[in-house]
Design a protein around this motif. Structure first.
Motif, PDB file in Angstrom:
ATOM      1  N   TYR A 280       0.896  -1.063   0.004  1.00  0.00           N
ATOM      2  CA  TYR A 280       0.045  -0.078  -0.027  1.00  0.00           C
ATOM      3  C   TYR A 280       0.973   1.276   0.048  1.00  0.00           C
ATOM      4  N   ASP A 281       1.939   1.255   0.881  1.00  0.00           N
ATOM      5  CA  ASP A 281       2.679   2.500   1.015  1.00  0.00           C
ATOM      6  C   ASP A 281       3.464   2.686  -0.072  1.00  0.00           C
ATOM      7  N   TYR A 283       2.778   1.477  -3.323  1.00  0.00           N
ATOM      8  CA  TYR A 283       2.191   1.622  -5.035  1.00  0.00           C
ATOM      9  C   TYR A 283       0.825   1.842  -4.904  1.00  0.00           C
ATOM     10  N   LYS A 285      -0.688   4.136  -2.256  1.00  0.00           N
ATOM     11  CA  LYS A 285      -1.250   5.373  -1.486  1.00  0.00           C
ATOM     12  C   LYS A 285      -0.906   6.643  -2.263  1.00  0.00           C
ATOM     13  N   GLN A 286       0.051   6.624  -3.115  1.00  0.00           N
ATOM     14  CA  GLN A 286       0.243   7.725  -4.098  1.00  0.00           C
ATOM     15  C   GLN A 286       0.211   7.076  -5.555  1.00  0.00           C
ATOM     16  N   GLY A 287      -0.545   6.033  -5.813  1.00  0.00           N
ATOM     17  CA  GLY A 287      -0.388   5.182  -7.012  1.00  0.00           C
ATOM     18  C   GLY A 287       0.993   4.792  -7.240  1.00  0.00           C
ATOM     19  N   ARG A 322      -7.435   3.759   4.981  1.00  0.00           N
ATOM     20  CA  ARG A 322      -6.580   3.836   3.873  1.00  0.00           C
ATOM     21  C   ARG A 322      -7.435   4.274   2.653  1.00  0.00           C
ATOM     22  N   ASN A 323      -8.284   5.222   2.838  1.00  0.00           N
ATOM     23  CA  ASN A 323      -8.805   5.941   1.714  1.00  0.00           C
ATOM     24  C   ASN A 323      -9.833   4.906   1.080  1.00  0.00           C
TER      25      ASN A 323
END
Length: 480
Positions: A280-281, A283, A285-287, A322-323
């Motif tokens: 997640y962190d 790839y 979270k910000q794409g 996480r959105n």
């Protein structure tokens, strides 16, 4: 006998009231309809637990669909073929599914659509006539164009109406000993290598390059050209996440692009929720990835009766932090919903299909958190021998609790009481759905803090770490 029991109950209620606690009547009957639970009102629309829960295989009949609905299963995954089974001159066929390509696929997808079940079609493998390693369907295609024809035929047909499939998965578990994992995870055998006397045992230095260039990028380009989404083929737990990153970030010299540039949804198999943070962190979270899936979970892990309810509740809490802004962002699919083993979701019979314990646990979960989900921002403080987490389902606070037998407590500071200053509370068995008696649960608000007392039964429904007997349940608090 009845008079004695009533006197004992009244005494318990008076004792709790004297301590400032309140024990109220039933909020939610066991195995009740989730729709009834939501009728009390809801917050702004958000994700549902059924957005997250999927299964391998198909719900073939209306009665199967009804069972899926009760368990909250909203996704189905299966293969498509057989393609050109015998040679390049064969007619391209993509109308079958099942391990033996012997089940008609189009009516299954129509049935899924009609019942609100989303479909993930799995693309693979190599027909033996085109295999680099003789007779090996998990080896690289000799003619990559034949692989591309198959992928294009599948996506062209099923992306269009009336099927409208939007998600396609490339290959399956392209990992194993060739890529740093264990041999049993190998579904990618690559291409024949002239320098190896025994291709099955020799190291395969071009495993990554061949997979990216011969399988993934060609298929992903086709999928995206039709406006559909690419799901990675499922990185297994034996493979290691750092090795997965190497594959994702490998830049092909031939294409001058990374495999990661052609992945919409990352996919792993059989990991626990805490393992998702790395991916997640890095790839999501910000794409550039849209989300994180697991297209296989469960299997023999479901021998632990707590496995599935713990996994999905924890995954929902994790996702809400996480959105979870897209219902397709976080999906996990059980392997398998159907079978003869007692740990599967259902037993196929004969005489009739029935739920196993794992299937019943999903029914209870789907009812306990069947509304629109949102974060529970307050920190839970448990007393000794209890732990858990919480979220909102509509307006209800739902805490999943793992605890030893006896009276236990949980507090949530910084939580104002409802305007009516009235709420109900229940403690629900996470496997059976049975509700504890009113005298076994109590709550109070002390200023801006909620406190709940609950009695864990002496006969628990499972085991925790190191085999310690533990009980798994849901504390449901509903403001009046």
């Amino acid at each position: 006998m009845r008079d004695t029991m009533d006197d004992g109950r009244r005494l318990a209620l008076r004792t709790l009231a004297a301590l400032g606690w309140t024990s109220l009547g039933p909020l939610w009957s066991p195995m009740a309809s989730a729709a009834t639970q939501r009728a009390s009102g809801s917050q702004a629309a958000g994700p549902r637990i059924s957005n997250m829960i999927g299964s391998n295989g198909w719900a073939g009949s209306d009665s199967d669909v009804a069972m899926w609905k009760k368990m909250g299963i909203g996704w189905a995954r299966g293969p498509v073929g057989p393609g050109q089974a015998h040679g390049a001159s064969d007619v391209m066929r993509v109308d079958k599914t099942g391990n033996g390509s012997d089940v008609d696929l189009p009516p299954i997808i129509i049935h899924n659509n009609r019942n609100g079940i989303r479909t993930l079609l799995f693309l693979g493998y190599t027909p033996v006539w085109n295999a680099s390693l003789p007779g090996d369907s998990k080896s690289a295609p000799v003619d990559v164009k034949a692989w591309e024809r198959y992928v294009d035929a599948v996506v062209r047909k099923y992306h269009a109406p009336p099927y409208n499939v939007r998600f396609f998965q490339i290959w399956n578990e392209a990992a194993g000993k060739l890529s740093g994992g264990s041999p049993q995870a190998t579904f990618w055998h690559g291409a024949a290598r002239p320098d190896a006397q025994d291709p099955g045992q020799a190291p395969y230095e071009r495993a990554m390059q061949d997979y990216v260039e011969k399988i993934h990028i060609p298929a992903a380009r086709i999928i995206r050209s039709h406006g559909a989404h690419v799901v990675y083929g499922g990185w297994p737990d034996q493979g290691g996440l750092e090795t997965f990153s190497e594959w994702l970030e490998y830049r092909s010299r031939q294409d001058n692009q990374r495999m990661l540039d052609f992945v919409d949804y990352l996919d792993t198999h059989y990991l626990w929720v805490k393992d998702f943070d790395y991916l997640y962190d890095r790839y999501v979270k910000q794409g550039p990835a849209r989300g994180l899936w697991q297209t296989e979970i469960g299997d023999r892990y479901m021998i632990d009766n707590h496995y599935l309810p713990l996994y999905f509740f924890e995954c929902a809490v994790w996702a809400l932090d996480r959105n979870w802004n897209d219902p397709n962002k976080y999906v996990s699919m059980v392997y398998h919903w159907d079978g003869l083993e007692p740990f599967r979701l259902t037993h196929r019979g004969p005489p009739a299909r029935t739920y196993n314990i794992s299937g019943r646990s999903l029914i209870v979960l789907n009812q306990a958190v069947g509304g629109f989900l949102s974060r529970f921002p307050q920190k839970l403080q448990f007393g000794p021998d209890a732990s858990g987490s919480a979220l909102y389902s509509d307006r209800q606070i739902v805490m999943q609790v793992s605890a030893l037998p006896g009276w236990r407590t949980v507090d949530a500071a910084g939580l104002p009481p409802p305007s009516s200053r009235r709420a109900t509370v229940q403690f629900i068995d996470a496997l059976s759905g049975s509700v504890s008696t009113a005298t076994d649960t109590a709550l109070k608000w002390d200023g801006q803090a909620l406190s709940v007392r609950f009695k864990v039964p002496s006969r628990v429904n499972g085991h925790g770490e190191k085999g310690t007997p533990k009980h798994l349940g849901y504390i449901v608090v509903h403001p009046q």
